[in-house]
Enzyme design. Structure first.
Site, PDB file in Angstrom:
ATOM      1  N   LYS A 152       1.233   6.461   5.719  1.00 42.15           N
ATOM      2  CA  LYS A 152      -0.213   6.485   5.943  1.00 42.15           C
ATOM      3  C   LYS A 152      -0.762   5.076   5.879  1.00 42.15           C
ATOM      4  CE  LYS A 152      -1.971   5.175   2.782  1.00 42.15           C
ATOM      5  NZ  LYS A 152      -1.907   3.815   2.124  1.00 42.15           N
ATOM      6  N   TYR A 209      -6.946   8.441   0.562  1.00 42.66           N
ATOM      7  CA  TYR A 209      -6.522   9.491  -0.377  1.00 42.66           C
ATOM      8  C   TYR A 209      -7.684  10.415  -0.734  1.00 42.66           C
ATOM      9  CZ  TYR A 209      -2.007   7.288  -0.972  1.00 42.66           C
ATOM     10  OH  TYR A 209      -0.748   6.797  -0.731  1.00 42.66           O
TER      11      TYR A 209
HETATM   12  P1  NDP Z   1       4.563  -4.616   2.127  1.00 43.38           P
HETATM   13  O1  NDP Z   1       3.779  -5.759   2.639  1.00 43.38           O
HETATM   14  O2  NDP Z   1       5.071  -4.691   0.743  1.00 43.38           O
HETATM   15  O3  NDP Z   1       5.830  -4.366   3.072  1.00 43.38           O
HETATM   16  C1  NDP Z   1       5.716  -4.287   4.458  1.00 43.38           C
HETATM   17  C2  NDP Z   1       7.033  -4.729   5.083  1.00 43.38           C
HETATM   18  O4  NDP Z   1       6.878  -4.640   6.492  1.00 43.38           O
HETATM   19  C3  NDP Z   1       7.384  -6.199   4.814  1.00 43.38           C
HETATM   20  O5  NDP Z   1       8.074  -6.373   3.604  1.00 43.38           O
HETATM   21  C4  NDP Z   1       8.247  -6.520   6.005  1.00 43.38           C
HETATM   22  O6  NDP Z   1       9.556  -6.041   5.768  1.00 43.38           O
HETATM   23  C5  NDP Z   1       7.694  -5.641   7.123  1.00 43.38           C
HETATM   24  N1  NDP Z   1       6.899  -6.409   8.097  1.00 43.38           N
HETATM   25  C6  NDP Z   1       7.174  -6.490   9.414  1.00 43.38           C
HETATM   26  N2  NDP Z   1       6.259  -7.229  10.036  1.00 43.38           N
HETATM   27  C7  NDP Z   1       5.399  -7.677   9.106  1.00 43.38           C
HETATM   28  C8  NDP Z   1       4.253  -8.513   9.142  1.00 43.38           C
HETATM   29  N3  NDP Z   1       3.773  -9.011  10.290  1.00 43.38           N
HETATM   30  N4  NDP Z   1       3.612  -8.759   7.985  1.00 43.38           N
HETATM   31  C9  NDP Z   1       4.043  -8.231   6.841  1.00 43.38           C
HETATM   32  N5  NDP Z   1       5.117  -7.418   6.747  1.00 43.38           N
HETATM   33  C10 NDP Z   1       5.803  -7.151   7.860  1.00 43.38           C
HETATM   34  O7  NDP Z   1       3.675  -3.327   2.347  1.00 43.38           O
HETATM   35  P2  NDP Z   1       3.805  -1.913   1.616  1.00 43.38           P
HETATM   36  O8  NDP Z   1       5.222  -1.588   1.416  1.00 43.38           O
HETATM   37  O9  NDP Z   1       2.913  -1.882   0.462  1.00 43.38           O
HETATM   38  O10 NDP Z   1       3.147  -0.944   2.718  1.00 43.38           O
HETATM   39  C11 NDP Z   1       3.856  -0.542   3.878  1.00 43.38           C
HETATM   40  C12 NDP Z   1       3.220   0.724   4.445  1.00 43.38           C
HETATM   41  O11 NDP Z   1       3.324   1.755   3.474  1.00 43.38           O
HETATM   42  C13 NDP Z   1       1.741   0.622   4.763  1.00 43.38           C
HETATM   43  O12 NDP Z   1       1.457   1.371   5.897  1.00 43.38           O
HETATM   44  C14 NDP Z   1       1.050   1.229   3.568  1.00 43.38           C
HETATM   45  O13 NDP Z   1      -0.200   1.783   3.860  1.00 43.38           O
HETATM   46  C15 NDP Z   1       2.039   2.287   3.167  1.00 43.38           C
HETATM   47  N6  NDP Z   1       1.994   2.593   1.733  1.00 43.38           N
HETATM   48  C16 NDP Z   1       1.983   3.884   1.335  1.00 43.38           C
HETATM   49  C17 NDP Z   1       1.960   4.218   0.007  1.00 43.38           C
HETATM   50  C18 NDP Z   1       2.033   5.632  -0.417  1.00 43.38           C
HETATM   51  O14 NDP Z   1       1.826   5.911  -1.592  1.00 43.38           O
HETATM   52  N7  NDP Z   1       2.344   6.559   0.480  1.00 43.38           N
HETATM   53  C19 NDP Z   1       1.888   3.182  -1.026  1.00 43.38           C
HETATM   54  C20 NDP Z   1       1.975   1.845  -0.516  1.00 43.38           C
HETATM   55  C21 NDP Z   1       2.008   1.577   0.826  1.00 43.38           C
HETATM   56  P3  NDP Z   1      10.845  -6.864   6.236  1.00 43.38           P
HETATM   57  O15 NDP Z   1      10.762  -8.184   5.521  1.00 43.38           O
HETATM   58  O16 NDP Z   1      11.958  -6.007   5.784  1.00 43.38           O
HETATM   59  O17 NDP Z   1      10.752  -7.013   7.721  1.00 43.38           O
END
Ligand code: NDP
Length: 479
Positions: free
Chosen positions: A211, A296
């Site tokens: 989400k 949420y």
């Molecule tokens: P993060 O920033 O921690 O991680 C996102 C990952 O996406 C990065 O580590 C990177 O992985 C990859 N990525 C690829 N392109 C980009 C870019 N241009 N900028 C930044 N990151 C990029 O985010 P979250 O893990 O917190 O969130 C990811 C998704 O999960 C979102 O959609 C968020 O809304 C959702 N979410 C849902 C939650 C829930 O409870 N259901 C809780 C937290 C988040 P790599 O280095 O491996 O390429």
């Protein structure tokens, strides 16, 4: 009116008549992932019926073994040793007044589990999802996709994933040649969800998408269309809808436990930092607090009531000069009007200390979760009028790993060819409502939520005001 204990008992009685034990019921409430946790349900008060101080054990009383109870040795019955779907039965040793453990987990053998590719190895993927797979019964990680090869190889080694099953964003489409991968779990910044869903569906894989589903209703629709065209399943990862406390509140609201629900108040706020993070870039995040955590409030109210809002009214603001909020909003406060007459108050904020709670207010009582939206440690309180007094209770259910529950639901849908409980249409509807909320904040006027959408399988359907859960699939069973 029933006490909460009696209310839960009633639910259990219904299930027991259907051949489902108390433990099984609680497992059903948890959507199948809590086999390693205590299957006890208690209220924080003494009921005359059960006696004794809280917590009141719900274990079978001595001498009345339930179907899950194992007689003390040497009278232990011979066990079915071949069927892995049956829990291993262990000798009981705790008093009936104590919180009982088990049943033991019944994981599917690894070669039978649904294989996942995790896309985007950030906070959620590495801190929550990868560990959660250890608690899944039907799901396993078989591939990784990342823009950072060094990090990916380290994670692959940590979790025993083959280097051959590690992909970059450029080689992502080659997932189509990896038969081990059945589902792609997209955990990328919001703006990337649509592209990677559509490419994943074209690669012939089912999609579980974090989400918010995307940054616009148009993108959500394109994702739905792509998965439909490829005949692949699409589920939005709304973990709250697979979590037992929220499921219990939903059931209490739907059964008018404390009379008709009139209003719901929800708050999901937290403080944030690092203006350079993608969450503060409009192009990547789509918005600020609203799509990230305010969602949420919106989605949970829709889940609890089953209704769809017909109108919204919103305020939005950001602290002037704060570098975090140059592009996205700091806070949104909004109200929603529902067909039954329920009006809700919602608040989301990126600049205040964490609070994640809601209270459902009905004619004769209220139900509160605080916290309501956290990953674990949810707490439930109820208060209701009893003659001339107000009675307060706290309700304790076993904590479950919400992510494991949600992931195993997706696997169950793949294994049994079912529509997920939170399909793409559920994410699209939230997006449409968020667009109405932003419009209201911008114009300073109430905004009607459009009453017609292009719904499941290409049909155009009206948002009928009297039909509940119209964007959801069948309620998860005991998985
Ligand atoms: P993060 O920033 O921690 O991680 C996102 C990952 O996406 C990065 O580590 C990177 O992985 C990859 N990525 C690829 N392109 C980009 C870019 N241009 N900028 C930044 N990151 C990029 O985010 P979250 O893990 O917190 O969130 C990811 C998704 O999960 C979102 O959609 C968020 O809304 C959702 N979410 C849902 C939650 C829930 O409870 N259901 C809780 C937290 C988040 P790599 O280095 O491996 O390429």
């Amino acid at each position: 009116m029933n006490s909460i204990d009696e209310w839960v008992d009633q639910l259990l009685h219904t299930n027991e008549r259907a051949g489902v034990s108390r433990k099984s019921f609680l497992r059903a409430a948890a959507v199948g992932t809590m086999s390693t946790i205590a299957a006890a349900c208690s209220t924080g008060k003494s009921t005359g019926k059960k006696g004794g101080p809280a917590p009141v054990s719900e274990a079978p009383t001595a001498g009345q073994p339930s179907s899950e109870t194992v007689a003390a040795s040497p009278a232990m019955k011979p066990q079915n040793t071949t069927n892995p779907e049956q829990p291993v039965k262990l000798e009981q040793w705790k008093a009936a007044t104590e919180r009982q453990s088990g049943p033991t987990p019944t994981p599917m053998p690894p070669d039978k589990r649904v294989g996942y590719a995790i896309v985007g190895l950030g906070h959620l993927a590495l801190e929550e999802l990868m560990p959660a797979f250890a608690q899944c019964k039907k799901s396993k990680v078989v591939a990784l996709v990342s823009g950072n090869p060094e990090k990916m190889l380290k994670v692959a080694r940590q979790y025993g994933i083959s280097e051959k099953s590690c992909y970059s964003y450029a080689t992502y489409d080659r997932l189509k040649d990896n038969p081990e991968v059945q589902v792609i779990y997209i955990v990328l910044p919001n703006s990337m969800h649509a592209e990677y869903t559509i490419r994943g569906a074209k690669a012939g894989k089912h999609i579980l998408c974090e989400k918010p589903m995307a940054n616009s209703a148009a993108e959500c629709q394109a994702m739905i269309d792509a998965c439909r065209k490829a005949n692949r399943k699409l589920m939005v990862a709304y973990r709250i809808q697979y979590e037992p406390y929220n499921r219990l509140v939903r059931d209490m609201v739907r059964s008018n436990q404390f009379g008709k629900t009139k209003t719901i108040e929800t708050v999901n706020v937290q403080n944030s930092d690092n203006p350079a993070h993608w969450r503060f870039k409009k192009k990547l995040a789509g918005g600020g607090a609203l799509p990230d955590i305010g969602l949420y409030c919106l989605n949970t109210i829709r889940y609890l009531t089953g209704e769809e809002p017909t109108e919204v009214f919103a305020y939005q603001s950001s602290t002037p000069g704060d570098p975090r909020f140059k592009e996205v909003e700091e806070m949104v406060s909004w109200q929603m009007r529902f067909p039954s007459g329920i009006i809700t108050n919602c608040l989301t904020h990126y600049g205040v200390h964490e609070t994640r709670r809601y209270r459902v207010m009905a004619e004769r009582g209220w139900i509160g979760l605080d916290p309501a939206f956290s990953y674990s440690g949810l707490k439930m309180d109820v208060a209701f009028a009893e003659k001339k007094a107000e009675r307060r209770e706290n309700v304790s259910l076993p904590d479950v790993n919400q992510f494991a529950a949600e992931i195993d639901h997706m696997s169950e849908c793949v294994l049994t060819d079912r529509v997920p409980f939170t399909p793409g249409e559920e994410g699209l509807q939230d997006q449409r409502i968020m667009e109405a909320i932003y419009k209201s904040a911008k114009t300073g006027r109430p905004v009607k939520v459009p009453s017609a959408v292009k719904a499941t399988r290409g049909r155009t359907a009206s948002v009928a005001t009297n039909k509940l859960d119209q964007f959801r699939g069948p309620l998860p069973k005991n998985e």
